[in-house]
Design an enzyme around this catalytic site. Structure first.
Site, PDB file in Angstrom:
ATOM      1  N   LYS A  94       0.828  -1.206   0.000  1.00  0.00           N
ATOM      2  CA  LYS A  94       0.000   0.000   0.000  1.00  0.00           C
ATOM      3  C   LYS A  94       0.861   1.255   0.000  1.00  0.00           C
ATOM      4  O   LYS A  94       0.631   2.177  -0.789  1.00  0.00           O
ATOM      5  CB  LYS A  94      -0.937   0.005   1.215  1.00  0.00           C
ATOM      6  CG  LYS A  94      -1.900   1.196   1.234  1.00  0.00           C
ATOM      7  CD  LYS A  94      -2.798   1.161   2.447  1.00  0.00           C
ATOM      8  CE  LYS A  94      -2.051   1.584   3.695  1.00  0.00           C
ATOM      9  NZ  LYS A  94      -2.940   1.713   4.875  1.00  0.00           N
ATOM     10  N   ASP A 134      -6.664   1.125   0.787  1.00  0.00           N
ATOM     11  CA  ASP A 134      -6.739   1.181   2.247  1.00  0.00           C
ATOM     12  C   ASP A 134      -8.155   0.782   2.663  1.00  0.00           C
ATOM     13  O   ASP A 134      -8.941   0.293   1.850  1.00  0.00           O
ATOM     14  CB  ASP A 134      -6.372   2.573   2.767  1.00  0.00           C
ATOM     15  CG  ASP A 134      -7.389   3.635   2.379  1.00  0.00           C
ATOM     16  OD1 ASP A 134      -8.315   3.341   1.583  1.00  0.00           O
ATOM     17  OD2 ASP A 134      -7.274   4.764   2.879  1.00  0.00           O
TER      18      ASP A 134
END
Length: 212
Positions: free
Chosen positions: A120, A138
């Site tokens: 991420k 997320d």
């Protein structure tokens, strides 16, 4: 959800927010990397306050190393998990200096090799600092993608892969920011504000709430 509807969704999100960006404060790729590393389980507001203290003193890998671990902790101790984050940031700075000439690398493999940097975080850096059409999934993006049916998946990697496959190319670079902002301010976890949502009529969420 079909391709035409996805195109309409992102067209409206673009019209609503023509130039989306991260709410983290940064001016260089290293500052962004630092802010993202500090942001786990912390608010952007809290991270920005800490970085406002840190960056005038040290905003390069060399300067962070010169500051030392204890000195770094003093500047970021208001952030949760600051001990672990400080250690990871110091290790990252050392690797940047020793292996990358003090510069933030622009490949996923090199970024993910840095301590504390996962998929991420790498996607955020590649997208926001270097303009690559990556999508960092997320909790907000995971929720919005599944709830609207833009891209459904059981885990973040599955959702990311479907987004990269289904988001029209013209929207791909900014899709990450549009979806985060939409999840943060409109498509809330417990009480989505469907009544004031710019894509409500296109969203396929079956349990919509009439909340503005």
């Amino acid at each position: 959800m079909n391709a035409h509807k996805r195109h309409q969704i992102f067209a409206r999100l673009r019209e609503h927010t023509p130039k989306p960006t991260t709410e983290l404060a940064w001016t260089t790729p290293f500052e962004l990397l630092t802010a993202v590393l500090l942001s786990a389980q912390a608010t952007d507001v809290g991270v920005n306050k800490a970085c406002a203290r840190l960056f005038p003193v040290a905003n390069t890998p060399q300067a962070i190393l010169a500051l030392g671990l204890d000195g770094l902790k003093e500047h970021i101790r208001t952030i949760g998990l600051y001990n672990t984050k400080a250690e990871n940031l110091m290790k990252t700075c050392r690797m940047l200096v020793e292996q990358h000439g003090g510069e933030v690398p622009q490949t996923r493999a090199d970024l993910e090799a840095l301590p504390g940097v996962g998929r991420k975080t790498a996607n955020v850096i590649l997208n926001t600092a270097f303009g690559q059409p990556t999508i960092a999934v997320d909790t907000h993006i995971f929720r919005v993608s599944n709830r609207t049916r833009i891209a459904t998946g059981k885990n973040v990697v599955e959702v990311e892969q479907k987004l990269l496959r289904h988001v029209p190319r013209e929207f791909r670079r900014d899709a990450h920011h549009w979806l985060i902002l939409h999840g943060r301010y409109t498509c809330l976890a417990r009480k989505p504000r469907c009544g004031s949502c710019v894509i409500e009529d296109l969203c396929e969420f079956p349990d919509k709430l009439d909340i503005a």
